[in-house]
Scaffold this motif. Structure first.
Motif, short mmCIF file in Angstrom:
data_model
loop_
_atom_site.label_atom_id
_atom_site.label_comp_id
_atom_site.label_asym_id
_atom_site.label_seq_id
_atom_site.Cartn_x
_atom_site.Cartn_y
_atom_site.Cartn_z
N UNK A 105 0.65 -1.52 -0.29
CA UNK A 105 -0.15 0.23 0.53
C UNK A 105 1.02 0.97 -0.19
N UNK A 106 1.04 1.69 -1.31
CA UNK A 106 1.55 2.70 -1.29
C UNK A 106 1.72 4.26 -0.08
N UNK A 107 2.43 5.11 -0.34
CA UNK A 107 2.36 6.35 0.44
C UNK A 107 0.70 7.05 0.21
N UNK A 108 0.69 7.26 -1.40
CA UNK A 108 -0.32 8.46 -2.11
C UNK A 108 -1.22 8.20 -1.79
N UNK A 147 -6.64 8.43 1.58
CA UNK A 147 -7.21 7.84 2.11
C UNK A 147 -7.67 9.13 3.53
N UNK A 148 -5.60 9.16 4.04
CA UNK A 148 -6.41 9.90 5.07
C UNK A 148 -6.89 11.02 4.77
N UNK A 149 -7.08 11.29 3.86
CA UNK A 149 -7.67 13.37 3.66
C UNK A 149 -8.96 13.27 3.96
N UNK A 150 -9.09 12.12 3.33
CA UNK A 150 -10.80 11.69 3.32
C UNK A 150 -12.04 11.38 4.51
N UNK A 189 4.40 4.97 3.11
CA UNK A 189 2.28 5.34 4.15
C UNK A 189 2.09 4.53 5.36
N UNK A 190 2.92 4.08 6.07
CA UNK A 190 2.72 3.89 7.75
C UNK A 190 3.11 5.44 8.27
N UNK A 191 3.87 6.23 7.47
CA UNK A 191 4.35 7.40 8.17
C UNK A 191 2.48 8.59 8.37
N UNK A 192 2.20 8.68 6.83
CA UNK A 192 1.22 9.03 6.18
C UNK A 192 -0.17 8.53 7.84
N UNK A 193 -0.31 7.29 7.70
CA UNK A 193 -1.33 6.85 9.02
C UNK A 193 -1.00 6.87 10.17
N UNK A 194 0.41 7.40 10.36
CA UNK A 194 0.71 7.21 11.85
C UNK A 194 0.20 8.61 12.42
N UNK A 205 3.53 -4.67 11.33
CA UNK A 205 2.68 -3.59 12.19
C UNK A 205 4.31 -2.38 13.46
N UNK A 206 4.16 -0.81 12.61
CA UNK A 206 5.70 -0.54 13.18
C UNK A 206 5.24 -0.99 14.96
N UNK A 207 6.41 -0.02 15.71
CA UNK A 207 5.90 -0.64 16.72
C UNK A 207 5.25 1.25 17.59
N UNK A 208 5.66 2.51 16.78
CA UNK A 208 4.48 3.38 17.10
C UNK A 208 3.27 3.75 16.62
N UNK A 209 2.82 2.77 15.71
CA UNK A 209 1.28 2.66 15.55
C UNK A 209 0.80 1.90 15.70
N UNK A 210 1.53 0.47 16.42
CA UNK A 210 0.54 -0.12 17.69
C UNK A 210 0.69 0.24 19.19
#
Length: 431
Positions: free
Chosen positions: A134-137, A142-145, A170-175, A199-204
């Motif tokens: 899943x790419x950053x774009x 998705x986050x914007x919507x 993409x994980x950073x954008x979701x974080x 799953x990254x530790x920070x998201x977890x």
């Protein structure tokens, strides 16, 4: 009519957690627990508010709701973990339906439940990766919507299947979105585990985890009989052969081609009589996975290409039609790239299903060699597994099982499938 959690097989503890959270979310929307500073006419809440309201919201829940600790309330980000087939995406979608439910219970009958479960709810967005990642774009869009106000007045819900396929960017954008959650937005992530590789530790650290387990074969069989109308004997066989994977069990019970592919895979052990036959078996397994993947994506690929060409003016006779098509080469190339990634993913998924079947066979041989009091996975090849157990003994069966599992891990680590499968077949032959 069954409620939205009816198809979440063998997950009573998780269902209890999600029901309590949905009740807490409904209590938040009713507004009795709003803190100072939120006027009586405002209904907006934030992700931080959800955690603050959790304890009071539970107290305001239905009388039948038992007292629970504050950590069991509602929050803005969740991770559903469990082995393949445990129902991660089923749980996420059912929870989303319960959040949109007019009664806050996931009744399965109201418009909120119905539209969420059928995938048509305006405030529920489902991300299903078709390619390898899943790419950053895609994630930024998705986050914007997701930051918009819910059109139905309840919750904006984002479900990300296979969140372990998020790229680092993409994980950073979701974080960022989870760290500063928009009002009334809930993120539901599905992943095999909370290991940093998934799953990254920070998201977890910012999500509540709902662990799911592999459902027992009896529970899977019951669902196949009740929901799909499959004969009980076929349902029990398919549930055992699928090793608790509900979707795989349904496919085996209803699709003759799936059963034929499984039979071909389970015939591999008796074909391994030398180096040549091992390499032939590897080629046959790879080619079968490629054919299955091509068949599964061909229709979608053709439809996407036709739709894009039509949108770009294909078949037009106007003065600018030819020029428009010449300028569309870049878009067609991007489409082909996405379709190639989807085909690669489909091929790996098909190959993994075959490897799971093969691992089940060697697991049966191992348990028989050890005289373990457990039922075989593949009842129809139990005699062959017994013969293998006598020939290889427990140590040899274990080495072969490990070879299959190592092949799965290698492919997951992006080793070329043909190389990984050939190495596995040689290891199975050598023992």
């Amino acid at each position: 009519m069954p409620d939205v959690f009816a198809d979440l097989v063998g997950q009573d503890e998780a269902v209890g957690t999600l029901r309590r959270a949905a009740a807490a979310a409904a209590a938040v929307l009713r507004g009795p627990a709003q803190p100072a500073g939120v006027g009586a006419g405002r209904t907006a809440t934030t992700g931080a508010d959800l955690n603050a309201f959790a304890e009071e919201a539970e107290a305001e829940g239905p009388p039948a709701t038992p007292a629970v600790d504050p950590g069991a309330g509602m929050t803005h980000a969740w991770i559903f973990t469990g082995p393949p087939g445990s129902g991660r995406s089923v749980a996420a979608r059912a929870f989303a339906a319960a959040l949109q439910c007019a009664y806050g219970t996931g009744c399965g009958e109201c418009p909120g439940c119905h539209t969420t479960m059928t995938g048509t709810h305006a405030d529920v967005r489902l991300v299903v990766p078709e390619g390898l990642s899943i790419g950053v774009g895609e994630m930024r869009a998705l986050v914007l919507r997701a930051a918009s106000t819910p059109s139905g007045g309840r919750w904006q819900v984002v479900i990300i299947e296979d969140a372990d396929r998020l790229t680092e960017a993409a994980g950073n954008a979701l974080l960022k979105a989870i760290e500063e959650p928009p009002p009334r937005t809930v993120f539901l992530l599905c992943a095999p585990s909370t290991h940093p590789d998934d799953v990254s530790v920070t998201i977890r650290s910012r999500c509540r985890v709902v662990p799911l387990r592999q459902p027992p074969a009896a529970a899977v069989a019951e669902v196949l009989v009740r929901r799909d109308g499959i004969a009980p004997d076929v349902a029990h066989w398919a549930a055992a052969a699928a090793q608790g994977h509900v979707g795989r069990a349904r496919r085996l019970a209803r699709d003759p081609e799936a059963r034929q592919r499984r039979d071909a895979v389970l015939a591999v052990p008796r074909r391994l009589t030398g180096v040549g036959t091992a390499l032939d078996a590897a080629s046959a397994l790879i080619e079968a996975a490629e054919a299955e993947a091509e068949a599964s994506v061909a229709e979608a690929d053709a439809a996407e290409r036709a739709a894009l060409q039509t949108a770009l003016g294909a078949g037009g006779t106007g003065r600018g039609a030819a020029g428009a098509m010449r300028g569309a080469a870049g878009q067609l190339k991007d489409l082909e790239k996405r379709q190639k990634s989807r085909a690669t993913r489909a091929q790996r998924d098909a190959l993994d299903r075959a490897l799971v079947d093969l691992a089940g066979f060697y697991r049966d041989a191992l348990t028989m060699a050890l005289r373990a009091p457990v039922a075989p996975v593949h009842t129809d090849t139990a005699a062959m597994a017994e013969a293998g157990a006598q020939k290889w003994d427990a140590e040899g069966a274990l080495r072969r099982l490990e070879a299959v599992l190592e092949c799965r891990a290698a492919i997951e680590a992006n080793v070329k499938p043909r190389i990984a499968v050939e190495a596995m077949m040689l290891a199975l032959w050598k023992g």
